[in-house]
Design a protein around this motif. Sequence first.
Motif, PDB file in Angstrom:
ATOM      1  N   LEU A 193       0.834  -1.202   0.000  1.00  0.00           N
ATOM      2  CA  LEU A 193       0.000   0.000   0.000  1.00  0.00           C
ATOM      3  C   LEU A 193       0.872   1.257   0.000  1.00  0.00           C
ATOM      4  CD1 LEU A 193      -3.058   0.824   0.172  1.00  0.00           C
ATOM      5  CD2 LEU A 193      -2.666   1.151   2.623  1.00  0.00           C
ATOM      6  N   TYR A 194       1.958   1.222   0.755  1.00  0.00           N
ATOM      7  CA  TYR A 194       2.856   2.377   0.805  1.00  0.00           C
ATOM      8  C   TYR A 194       3.565   2.582  -0.534  1.00  0.00           C
ATOM      9  CZ  TYR A 194       6.934   5.194   2.066  1.00  0.00           C
ATOM     10  OH  TYR A 194       7.919   6.161   2.098  1.00  0.00           O
ATOM     11  N   GLU A 195       4.128   1.515  -1.087  1.00  0.00           N
ATOM     12  CA  GLU A 195       4.942   1.630  -2.291  1.00  0.00           C
ATOM     13  C   GLU A 195       4.126   1.922  -3.549  1.00  0.00           C
ATOM     14  OE1 GLU A 195       8.230   1.565  -2.890  1.00  0.00           O
ATOM     15  OE2 GLU A 195       8.624   1.589  -0.737  1.00  0.00           O
ATOM     16  N   LYS A 196       2.905   1.432  -3.609  1.00  0.00           N
ATOM     17  CA  LYS A 196       2.113   1.564  -4.834  1.00  0.00           C
ATOM     18  C   LYS A 196       1.046   2.648  -4.771  1.00  0.00           C
ATOM     19  CE  LYS A 196       2.890  -0.843  -7.806  1.00  0.00           C
ATOM     20  NZ  LYS A 196       3.938  -0.708  -8.840  1.00  0.00           N
ATOM     21  N   LEU A 197       0.772   3.193  -3.572  1.00  0.00           N
ATOM     22  CA  LEU A 197      -0.334   4.144  -3.464  1.00  0.00           C
ATOM     23  C   LEU A 197       0.013   5.350  -2.599  1.00  0.00           C
ATOM     24  CD1 LEU A 197      -4.058   3.090  -2.903  1.00  0.00           C
ATOM     25  CD2 LEU A 197      -3.152   5.283  -2.193  1.00  0.00           C
ATOM     26  N   LEU A 198       0.341   5.105  -1.340  1.00  0.00           N
ATOM     27  CA  LEU A 198       0.519   6.229  -0.417  1.00  0.00           C
ATOM     28  C   LEU A 198       1.674   7.132  -0.834  1.00  0.00           C
ATOM     29  CD1 LEU A 198      -0.037   4.400   2.995  1.00  0.00           C
ATOM     30  CD2 LEU A 198      -1.653   5.870   1.775  1.00  0.00           C
ATOM     31  N   LYS A 199       2.800   6.537  -1.214  1.00  0.00           N
ATOM     32  CA  LYS A 199       3.967   7.341  -1.585  1.00  0.00           C
ATOM     33  C   LYS A 199       3.858   7.910  -2.992  1.00  0.00           C
ATOM     34  CE  LYS A 199       8.022   5.310  -2.134  1.00  0.00           C
ATOM     35  NZ  LYS A 199       9.365   4.711  -1.845  1.00  0.00           N
ATOM     36  N   PRO A 200       3.631   7.096  -4.038  1.00  0.00           N
ATOM     37  CA  PRO A 200       3.674   7.664  -5.398  1.00  0.00           C
ATOM     38  C   PRO A 200       2.451   8.493  -5.773  1.00  0.00           C
ATOM     39  CG  PRO A 200       3.144   5.332  -5.496  1.00  0.00           C
ATOM     40  CD  PRO A 200       3.466   5.629  -4.069  1.00  0.00           C
ATOM     41  N   ILE A 201       1.285   8.158  -5.235  1.00  0.00           N
ATOM     42  CA  ILE A 201       0.052   8.847  -5.660  1.00  0.00           C
ATOM     43  C   ILE A 201      -0.361   9.923  -4.662  1.00  0.00           C
ATOM     44  CG2 ILE A 201      -2.392   8.539  -6.230  1.00  0.00           C
ATOM     45  CD1 ILE A 201      -1.706   5.709  -7.184  1.00  0.00           C
ATOM     46  N   LEU A 202      -0.316   9.605  -3.364  1.00  0.00           N
ATOM     47  CA  LEU A 202      -0.750  10.577  -2.364  1.00  0.00           C
ATOM     48  C   LEU A 202       0.408  11.386  -1.787  1.00  0.00           C
ATOM     49  CD1 LEU A 202      -3.554   8.604  -0.489  1.00  0.00           C
ATOM     50  CD2 LEU A 202      -3.789  10.441  -2.163  1.00  0.00           C
ATOM     51  N   GLY A 203       1.620  11.068  -2.189  1.00  0.00           N
ATOM     52  CA  GLY A 203       2.763  11.900  -1.814  1.00  0.00           C
ATOM     53  C   GLY A 203       3.159  11.810  -0.356  1.00  0.00           C
ATOM     54  N   ILE A 204       2.853  10.710   0.301  1.00  0.00           N
ATOM     55  CA  ILE A 204       3.212  10.541   1.714  1.00  0.00           C
ATOM     56  C   ILE A 204       4.525   9.757   1.782  1.00  0.00           C
ATOM     57  CG2 ILE A 204       2.536   9.469   3.901  1.00  0.00           C
ATOM     58  CD1 ILE A 204      -0.374  10.056   3.095  1.00  0.00           C
ATOM     59  N   GLN A 205       5.588  10.450   2.154  1.00  0.00           N
ATOM     60  CA  GLN A 205       6.914   9.834   2.217  1.00  0.00           C
ATOM     61  C   GLN A 205       7.193   9.243   3.599  1.00  0.00           C
ATOM     62  OE1 GLN A 205       8.877   9.724  -0.549  1.00  0.00           O
ATOM     63  NE2 GLN A 205       7.337  10.846  -1.726  1.00  0.00           N
ATOM     64  N   ASP A 206       6.831   9.989   4.651  1.00  0.00           N
ATOM     65  CA  ASP A 206       7.174   9.628   6.018  1.00  0.00           C
ATOM     66  C   ASP A 206       5.925   9.168   6.765  1.00  0.00           C
ATOM     67  OD1 ASP A 206       7.980   9.429   8.643  1.00  0.00           O
ATOM     68  OD2 ASP A 206       9.100  11.300   8.655  1.00  0.00           O
ATOM     69  N   LEU A 207       5.776   7.868   6.915  1.00  0.00           N
ATOM     70  CA  LEU A 207       4.557   7.330   7.529  1.00  0.00           C
ATOM     71  C   LEU A 207       4.461   7.638   9.016  1.00  0.00           C
ATOM     72  CD1 LEU A 207       4.439   3.829   5.790  1.00  0.00           C
ATOM     73  CD2 LEU A 207       2.900   5.750   5.393  1.00  0.00           C
ATOM     74  N   ARG A 208       5.589   7.944   9.663  1.00  0.00           N
ATOM     75  CA  ARG A 208       5.553   8.247  11.090  1.00  0.00           C
ATOM     76  C   ARG A 208       5.176   9.691  11.377  1.00  0.00           C
ATOM     77  NH1 ARG A 208       7.387   4.396  14.434  1.00  0.00           N
ATOM     78  NH2 ARG A 208       8.745   2.769  13.588  1.00  0.00           N
ATOM     79  N   ASN A 209       5.667  10.594  10.549  1.00  0.00           N
ATOM     80  CA  ASN A 209       5.602  12.009  10.918  1.00  0.00           C
ATOM     81  C   ASN A 209       4.745  12.876  10.011  1.00  0.00           C
ATOM     82  OD1 ASN A 209       7.511  11.721  13.135  1.00  0.00           O
ATOM     83  ND2 ASN A 209       9.056  11.370  11.548  1.00  0.00           N
TER      84      ASN A 209
END
Length: 411
Positions: free
Chosen positions: A326-342
Amino acid sequence: MAKINPFKAVRPTKDKAGLVASRPYEDYTEGELKAQLQYNPFSFLHIINPGYKFQHEITGEKRFQLVKNRYLEFKEEEIFIKDPAPCYYFYKIVTRNDSFFGIIAAASLEDYENNIIKKHEDTIAFRENLFKDYLKVVGFNTEPVLLTYPDSAVIDELIEEAMNTRPEYEFTTHNKETHFLWTICEPKIVEQIKREFEKMPALYIADGHHRCSSSYILSKESKAENPMHSGEEPYNYFMSFLIAESKLKIYEFSRLVTDLNGWSKEEFLMQLDEQFRIENRGSQLYSPKSKNHFNMYLDGEFYSLFLRKTNYEFTDSLSTLDTYILYEKLLKPILGIQDLRNDLRISYIHGKNDLIEMKSEIDSGRFTVGFGMLPLTIEEIKKVADEGLIMPPKSTYIEPKLRSGLTIYEF
């Protein structure tokens, strides 16, 4: 070979155990916290919130010293006593839906250093050092690290035998949990338990990575400062709650995001379509049914998302985890969320709280979109740890959650 030792716990007298034991500080609402501090003078919350005595909020090292002072007061007033001999502590929790039991003991920080006690989660240096400084000042720990071990018929039998005897503690809390604790000090049984753990090639941290890491940093500092260091000092160990792998309860975390990163709804769905097969499931609550399958709630409707595996390569145990996908295919590339903690745009709901909470949070306008998945399995967690890899933050919510103040480890 895991080294799991008995220890001399500091703990409340039998008549006050239920009054002393508390949930983690952050679990209380402001009203609950105020009521506990005002009407229960025996609550462990008085120790970890020492400023209440002065009606003043205190932070930093001054707070750490006052925590130690309150703790010493509880000992001076004989609310707390220290066991005269090293013991294991069998602990059982019965909730509305589940029952958990395991062993409170001292685990070796040398085993942690040598990867006999394995981790699967990264830690944050600031939090590690803050808790290390806290431990150094107060000189005790009351929150066991949750460790899991391969199921053992011998240990199960010993626990079962103990549970047929009268427990040292038995009390029920306001949320209808019943807690039991047995002290196991008989040398023959102690030796049996120790030998069983020595047969195990590895143990795994289920919850408490920061507590474990902080204890390790403190042990290294204490060793360097002690010219008479022997390796058996209490600072070489940390308090743990050991539970068999089959007895753990593992939940997932849903992800909630505040916005679509500048995409319109239609553009966002088209972006998703490149990586997932999307099906609109309407307004009815919908949960994923298999691995690599996610649910999404957006604009009053649920969607199912199936990973397009032709666009994805499984390379190791980490790459197979749904939280990583979910992080590699959606949250980071599409929604622009790099840092899941902060990143303040993302928040989490653990799987004990169902889809209704996700729907409510998004319908309220606090968030725009939410994603859910199946919980990870203990086998997945162990594979990641065995390969020395680190899972994304908030990959698991694991029970049981123990009460503070029932057993205290001094060093």
